[in-house]
Each structure stands twice: as structure tokens, then as C-alpha cells.
Scaffold this active site. Structure first.
Site, mmCIF file in Angstrom:
data_model
loop_
_atom_site.group_PDB
_atom_site.id
_atom_site.type_symbol
_atom_site.label_atom_id
_atom_site.label_comp_id
_atom_site.label_asym_id
_atom_site.label_seq_id
_atom_site.Cartn_x
_atom_site.Cartn_y
_atom_site.Cartn_z
ATOM 1 N N CYS A 77 0.973 -1.508 0.023
ATOM 2 C CA CYS A 77 0.026 -0.039 -0.566
ATOM 3 C C CYS A 77 0.652 1.441 -0.329
ATOM 4 O O CYS A 77 0.735 2.230 -0.708
ATOM 5 C CB CYS A 77 -1.179 -0.132 1.389
ATOM 6 S SG CYS A 77 -1.769 1.716 1.750
ATOM 7 N N LYS A 131 -8.569 7.101 2.093
ATOM 8 C CA LYS A 131 -7.579 6.556 2.813
ATOM 9 C C LYS A 131 -6.310 7.228 2.323
ATOM 10 O O LYS A 131 -6.366 7.438 1.325
ATOM 11 C CB LYS A 131 -7.135 5.111 3.273
ATOM 12 C CG LYS A 131 -5.784 4.546 3.284
ATOM 13 C CD LYS A 131 -5.537 3.093 2.884
ATOM 14 C CE LYS A 131 -4.476 2.031 3.073
ATOM 15 N NZ LYS A 131 -4.989 1.113 3.009
ATOM 16 N N HIS A 133 -2.611 6.833 4.477
ATOM 17 C CA HIS A 133 -1.262 6.150 4.519
ATOM 18 C C HIS A 133 -0.409 6.742 3.731
ATOM 19 O O HIS A 133 0.429 5.641 3.695
ATOM 20 C CB HIS A 133 -1.968 5.365 4.159
ATOM 21 C CG HIS A 133 -1.307 3.672 4.918
ATOM 22 N ND1 HIS A 133 -1.493 2.375 4.371
ATOM 23 C CD2 HIS A 133 -0.599 3.565 6.158
ATOM 24 C CE1 HIS A 133 -0.688 1.236 5.730
ATOM 25 N NE2 HIS A 133 -0.271 2.295 6.256
ATOM 26 N N HIS A 223 -9.840 -3.473 1.785
ATOM 27 C CA HIS A 223 -9.587 -3.981 2.404
ATOM 28 C C HIS A 223 -9.968 -4.955 4.049
ATOM 29 O O HIS A 223 -10.547 -4.263 4.053
ATOM 30 C CB HIS A 223 -8.448 -3.068 2.974
ATOM 31 C CG HIS A 223 -6.642 -3.090 3.395
ATOM 32 N ND1 HIS A 223 -6.494 -3.975 4.913
ATOM 33 C CD2 HIS A 223 -5.447 -3.058 3.425
ATOM 34 C CE1 HIS A 223 -5.482 -4.055 4.935
ATOM 35 N NE2 HIS A 223 -4.654 -3.656 4.496
#
Length: 539
Positions: A77, A131, A133, A223
Site C-alpha cells: 500500500c 485513506k 497512509h 482491505h
């Protein structure tokens, strides 16, 4: 006096023309919708031939646009997201080893200019839903300080789809959901895919169409959720009921998660059309890595018949689901076999938006806009899949050949069919028949929009397919066009090519390598000492 007034009038006229030109350029720049699916497997969309999970809305865009059949991402990711945002390879940014977990105090370096900052220069409004991240230990690493005007979503890599907590382990557990820079509890109890769909639609509905829109939409789906608590896969019951033909509970729930994602994509496209923005929009859809199959990372994705899973350098880990779709494409409705890498999106979309890719420096990415517009001659001939100095693995593709080296065998390196394929038994065939009876409208959409699914043909599997590569001892070599499933290690008979590719990796190491930025957990970032919240703690 008359001459002076004429000069003044002429100057005002020029100013008005300049303003009108700026307005015209702004209104004619395309809207860019960049959708990222999290952990979506190669065999989990029906335009790739999945006969378990229909994805009619995603398929409609893919078949009407350009399906990317030679498209690669990073195996996990954080590296992919950093590459997507910067156009630079993870070995250039220190993100080449694993992902940011819990309170590890590092992120995408602040000296990197990222996609929304480039689009800001072109007059775009810039919104992010989903998201991140890419680091949050300091506020400067978070989306609102890196070019986005709004952010609705979360910082870490995974979490519960309903209560929006993120659990790294029993010691590191907290709430992870933000609106801009403020903790947002209003979505508790609501499914994240639906929250992100609603937010994206609201942004589009409220958008001032005199300005171009850049919407970055990295979904949580598909996910896994919080593994330590046992809530690895989650979906609304209405979606789970759509898949009676899948007996395996995990695969059934995973299919439901994909279906919810597909509906969200369809809803967003419809909102663009209702707002009269679709005709001037470019939609890119990509996964961030290969799917975690058959229990890997608590998930039930499928990359079959490709080898390997997420977090591996096999094709199942790095060959991505991807397409670009837009009424603005000069040539469309075709399958692209040109080599494309996730870093290519920044220069490609910047060019599509009217910018000059040459203004962006030190890229690994290549501008592919002209290639895609015309189905033209390939401009990329190689892809460095990764060099990870921490786990001592490396892989590269040059032309038709792929080389892998390091301890990559013996770790999720097999071929993993999806759980409970309905063809396996009469019972499953009856269940698929039941699915067809109860989902006629969805299957009708599939028939109306269907092109020919893009599938992978492996050829015969030799008996030694699982054992003929010992990459921890010597490099392995595969000819990907004829052997996409990586059955036949041909290194011993092509040592000249092995030597060439090894030399290429050495060259990358000497010219591009930035040490991994990974750091151990910082106890000061534990939600237990931050009010139960995952938030920046080093400000």
C-alpha cells in the site's frame, strides 16, 4: 488626452481578454477523478473474467475506456500511494519497505511535491475522500497540509468499516476518522464505502463548474478490517445476500465488499452526469497492489491464475487492476498492452489537464497521455518492481523479461484459486442459477455494457513450477508475455539476459536509492495517551 484615453481603454481591453482567457482555460480543463481500490485482486472484477463477482459499473467504465493489460503497481500500500502522488519510485522517497504501521513516525518526505500541489498550479479545486497512509506523526505530513483543500477519511492503513477504529495490536488501538483536521465521530455505525460515496457525491454536487475539479478517492474497500479483534471482512447484509452461490463465508463477504464498491463507483459517475460534468471528466481506476488471497492478511481476494499475493513481487502482487475512462479520449474501447506504471499517472494526468509534464522534475513516471489517446507506440520499456534493502528482495521487468532475486520463494508464492468456485459442484451451479434469478437487473447491466473480458492464459503448468525457482540462491527469470503465471524459470538458459537485468538493478541502486524511512513505534503516538485518537503527536 484622447490618445491617453485610447491607451487606457486598450489596456483595459487586454486585461479583460486575459481574464476571459484564464476563465476559459479553467472551465475547459478536465475534471479528474482518481479512484483507488484497496487490495483488489486481479480476478475480482468481471471485466477480468471473474464469474463470482459481477462489477457492472466498473466494467462499464473499463469497456468504454481503456483497459490497462500491462499495468503495474507496488506490491503493497504505502509505496504505491507515494508513487501515485509523486510520480517518483518508492526507492526515490524511502517508502520501498513495507507500510507505515500505527505510531511509526515517518511518512512521504515533505520535500516531495505531490499531485494536488501540482494541480493547484493549474487552478484546480482539490478534494480527498478516503485513506491516506502516507504519514501523520506531524500535521505537516497530512493531506490538508499537502495541497488538499478538504479531506474526509482516515490516516492509517486499515480499520473497522463501521466504528472506524484502527487496531495495530492490543496495545495500539484508537479511533481514526477525520474531517479536514478535526476528529469526526458522526460516521460511527455507518459503512465506510457508503460514507465515502456520499461525501464524493456531495463534493461533486456542490462544485463550482467554472473551476476544474481534482477528486482523489482512495476507498477503504476492499482491505480487511481490524484483524486482532476478528472483524477482518465486513459488508452490509444487503450485499452479502447477493452472493448465495459463494458458500465460503469469507469469500462471500469479500464479494459483497466489492459489490458495494462497484455501486459507489456507479453512483459517483451518475452524479457527474447529473451535474453535467461527466463529458469533461477523466476517471482513473487503480488498485494499490495485488489481492491478499485465501486468508493472507485476513482477506479473501483472488489474483488467479497469477502467482502470488499482495506484498510479494510475483505478478499476483504487482500486476494491477486498472483503466482510464473518459469521453475526452480520442481512441477508446480498446485493451492497452503498453507497459504502464503507477508513477506514470502524475505526468500523464498533468498533461491531460493542460500542464507540461516537463515542468515536473526527477520523475520515475513517464507521460503516457499521447500513447493512451492514440493507442500509440510504447514509451516505457522497463519497470523496477522494487529494491528492498531491509528484506533483501528485488525484481525488475525489462522488455518481456522479469527477474526476481532474494527470499521470495516459500512465502505465499503459489497459485490461489478463489474460494468455492461455483463450477466445482452441481450445488454451486444451482447457487449461481439462484444468483442469476435474484439479480437480473445487475446481470442485465452487465450484458448491456459488456465487452470481452480480458483474461490471462497460462499454458500448461509444469510439475516443477513450484520448485524451479530458488531466488534466495540465484536470480530467477521469466518471459512474462508467454508465461504470465510464472511457471517456467528460464534463467539457466538465458544467462545473458540475467546478467543484463542484474546490471540494471545495480544501476538503480547506485543512482536512485534512498534508504528506507521506516522507524519503530513511538509510544508517544499511542492513542492511549492521545485521548483514544490516532492523530499527529509531534506537533
Amino acid at each position: 488626452m484622447v490618445v491617453k484615453n485610447m491607451h487606457r481603454a486598450f489596456a483595459l481591453l487586454l486585461l479583460d481578454v486575459a481574464i476571459l482567457c484564464r476563465v476559459f482555460v479553467a472551465t475547459t480543463r478536465p475534471n479528474i477523478i482518481l479512484i483507488v481500490a484497496d487490495d483488489l485482486g486481479y480476478n475480482d472484477v468481471s471485466f477480468h473474467g471473474s464469474n463470482q463477482i459481477p462489477t457492472p459499473n466498473i466494467d462499464s467504465l473499463a469497456y468504454g475506456g481503456i483497459i490497462l493489460n500491462n499495468y503495474y503497481v507496488s506490491p503493497i500500500c504505502t509505496p504505491t500511494r507515494g508513487a501515485l502522488m509523486t510520480g517518483r519510485h518508492p526507492i526515490q522517497t524511502g517508502l520501498q519497505s513495507g507500510v507505515i504501521v500505527a505510531s511509526q513516525p515517518y511518512g512521504l518526505p515533505l520535500n516531495e511535491t505531490i499531485m494536488p500541489q501540482f494541480f493547484q498550479k493549474l487552478g484546480y479545486r482539490r478534494h480527498m475522500v478516503g485513506k491516506w497512509h502516507l504519514g501523520f506523526h506531524k500535521k505537516e505530513f497530512t493531506p490538508m497540509y499537502r495541497g488538499f483543500e478538504t479531506h474526509y477519511g482516515y490516516y492509517l492503513g486499515c480499520g473497522d468499516y463501521y466504528d472506524h477504529t484502527s487496531e495495530a495490536n492490543e496495545e495500539y488501538f484508537g479511533f481514526d476518522f477525520m474531517r479536514n483536521t478535526t476528529v469526526d465521530f458522526t460516521g460511527i455505525g455507518q459503512y465506510s464505502t457508503e460514507l465515502f460515496r456520499q461525501e464524493a457525491n456531495t463534493i461533486i454536487q456542490k462544485h463550482n463548474t467554472s473551476e476544474p475539479l481534482f477528486l482523489y478517492l482512495p476507498f477503504q474497500a476492499v482491505h480487511s478490517g481490524n484483524l486482532p479483534s476478528g472483524k477482518s471482512l465486513q459488508a452490509p447484509t444487503k450485499y452479502i445476500k447477493k452472493f448465495p452461490h459463494i458458500k465460503n463465508t469469507e469469500r462471500k463477504t469479500y464479494a459483497a465488499m466489492v459489490s458495494a464498491l462497484d455501486d459507489a463507483v456507479g453512483s459517483i459517475v451518475q452524479t457527474l452526469k447529473d451535474k453535467n460534468m461527466y463529458s469533461n471528466s477523466i476517471i482513473v481506476f487503480t488498485t494499490d497492489n495485488g489481492g491478499p488471497a485465501n486468508g493472507f492478511d485476513g482477506n479473501a481476494a483472488s489474483n488467479f491464475p497469477l502467482r502470488g499475493v499482495k506484498a510479494t513481487l510475483w505478478e499476483g502482487g504487482v500486476r494491477g487492476v486498472g483503466f482510464i475512462s473518459s469521453p475526452l479520449l480520442q481512441t477508446k474501447g480498446y485493451v492497452s498492452n503498453q507497459m504502464i506504471h503507477v508513477t506514470d499517472w502524475l505526468p500523464t494526468l498533468y498533461t491531460a489537464a493542460g500542464g507540461k509534464a516537463s515542468d515536473i522534475h526527477n520523475l520515475y513516471g513517464i507521460d503516457q497521455w499521447g500513447v493512451l489517446q492514440t493507442n500509440g507506440k510504447p514509451v516505457r520499456t522497463e519497470i523496477l518492481h522494487n529494491i528492498d534493502p531491509m528484506d533483501k528482495t528485488e525484481a525488475i521487468r525489462v522488455g518481456d523479461y522479469k527477474l526476481l532475486h532474494g527470499p521470495i520463494t516459500g512465502y505465499w508464492d503459489g497459485w490461489y484459486p478463489p474460494y468455492q468456485l461455483f463450477e466445482k459442484s452441481g450445488y454451486d451451479r444451482m447457487q449461481m442459477s439462484a444468483y442469476k434469478r435474484t439479480n437480473r437487473s445487475e446481470l442485465g447491466i452487465l450484458q448491456e455494457t459488456a465487452g470481452k473480458p480480458v483474461t490471462i492464459q497460462c499454458g500448461p503448468k509444469p510439475a516443477n513450477a513450484s520448485t524451479n525457482c530458488e531466488a534466495n540462491k540465484v536470480p530467477c527469470l521469466y518471459h512474462i508475455p508467454s508465461d504470465p503465471c510464472e511457471y517456467n524459470n528460464i534463467a539457466s538458459s538465458h544467462m545473458d539476459i540475467v546478467t543484463k537485468l542484474v546490471a540494471k538493478i545495480v544501476e538503480y541502486k547506485s543512482t536512485m536509492m534512498v534508504p528506507p524511512g521506516n522507524k519503530p513505534f513511538d509510544p508517544a503516538g499511542n492513542p492511549r495517551v492521545n485521548g483514544g485518537i490516532w492523530r499527529p503527536w509531534l506537533d
